[in-house]
Design an enzyme around this catalytic site. Structure first.
Site, PDB file in Angstrom:
ATOM      1  N   GLU A 130       0.864  -1.187   0.000  1.00 11.64           N
ATOM      2  CA  GLU A 130       0.000   0.000   0.000  1.00 11.64           C
ATOM      3  C   GLU A 130       0.896   1.231   0.000  1.00 11.64           C
ATOM      4  O   GLU A 130       1.686   1.440   0.925  1.00 11.64           O
ATOM      5  CB  GLU A 130      -0.903  -0.004   1.230  1.00 11.64           C
ATOM      6  N   ASP A 140      -5.054  10.939   9.056  1.00 13.79           N
ATOM      7  CA  ASP A 140      -3.772  10.387   9.473  1.00 13.79           C
ATOM      8  C   ASP A 140      -3.270  11.028  10.764  1.00 13.79           C
ATOM      9  O   ASP A 140      -3.492  12.213  11.018  1.00 13.79           O
ATOM     10  CB  ASP A 140      -2.731  10.570   8.362  1.00 13.79           C
TER      11      ASP A 140
END
Length: 307
Positions: A111, A122
């Site tokens: 990924e 995030d």
């Protein structure tokens, strides 16, 4: 211009800088490989660590789709290992080297995070990673050019993790076509609105890209069933509500979420967010996940060991 790893002839001072840069890349990729091997040992504890360290690089093979890869791993009675790294951190040459190394060491899927100036989902580790990548010039075009050179060398599929706004600004059709041309096999859009899935999926299907959808502990049962049905490649189970980042323990609710998904689908399920130790991996494997995604812990480890 194609992305190239080989530098042109340089002056003594630039050669010294190149040696320093190469040393930094080696340190980062060795750190990545060590982290991967520790996690791999947690997934398959019966395999001695020494055997993992000494094994020959994986031979180049025809790259399978993401769904085919997860099915093959499952048929082998194993759990897929999916490391996450940020494209361009600390630079794109290092990313290219890391992709090749992670593939050779047995990553089942990689990924690759597209750096965003506003990574709202995030935590601090990946935010800082994205900032470093952007400062080093990791634009979408630069990342795609690097991938176009690297993906032919890989035997595992690469999936891109991105936010939706940069894709919309570029144009969904243009982004999907560029990703296909770069050798990308799948897309994960963290904040893809539910009502935009169908239209965007048309573009991904045109370009043979698997659109991997996310479900979280906050997703309603009805929406989870719809997402699971529509997801391609695998179902991306976010283990906690909130941002990415290491946690002390794995959310025990993941066990129940996996059971709920199993009731409505036989698609592979990979778990991410908060997985940072071999013990976390072992727990998730015991609960029946088909894959584990190591994100912040991998990014942090690489940055700390960049040399």
């Amino acid at each position: 211009m194609a992305f190239a790893l080989k530098a042109s002839p340089a002056s003594p001072s630039s050669s010294a800088a190149s040696r320093h840069s190469a040393g930094r890349r080696s340190a980062v990729t060795v750190a990545a490989s060590r982290r991967l091997l520790v996690v791999r040992a947690a997934i398959h504890p019966a395999v001695p660590m020494g055997r993992l360290l000494l094994r020959a690089p994986r031979k180049r093979a025809l790259t399978l789709t993401v769904a085919q890869t997860l099915s093959r791993v499952k048929e082998q009675g194993k759990t897929a290992l999916i490391p996450y790294i940020t494209a361009g951190d600390p630079d794109l040459a290092t990313t290219a080297e890391a992709l090749r190394l992670l593939d050779s060491l047995g990553a089942d899927v990689i990924e690759l995070g597209m750096p965003s100036p506003d990574p709202s989902a995030d935590g601090p580790v990946i935010k800082a990673s994205a900032q470093r990548a952007l400062a080093a010039g990791a634009t979408t075009d630069a990342v795609m050019a690097m991938l176009k050179e690297v993906t032919p060398d890989l035997s595992c599929p690469v999936v891109l993790f991105s936010y939706f706004d940069p894709i919309v600004r570029r144009g969904t059709a243009s982004f999907a076509a560029t990703a296909k041309d770069a050798g990308v096999k799948g897309l994960i859009i963290r904040d893809l609105p539910y009502d935009k899935i169908h239209a965007f999926r048309i573009e991904t299907i045109k370009n043979s890209l698997e659109l991997i959808l996310l479900t979280t502990p906050a997703t309603t049962a009805e929406r989870m069933r719809e997402i699971t049905k529509a997801s391609q490649g695998f179902v991306y189970l976010v283990s906690v509500v909130g941002v990415t980042g290491a946690r002390a323990t794995v959310n025990p609710h993941v066990k129940d979420l996996l059971k709920e998904i199993r009731k409505v689908s036989d698609k592979a399920v990979a778990v991410r967010f908060g997985i940072s130790t071999p013990e976390h991996v072992s727990q998730i494997v015991e609960w029946g996940a088909d894959g584990v995604i190591i994100g912040s812990a991998m990014v942090k480890h690489n940055h700390q060991h960049k040399g």
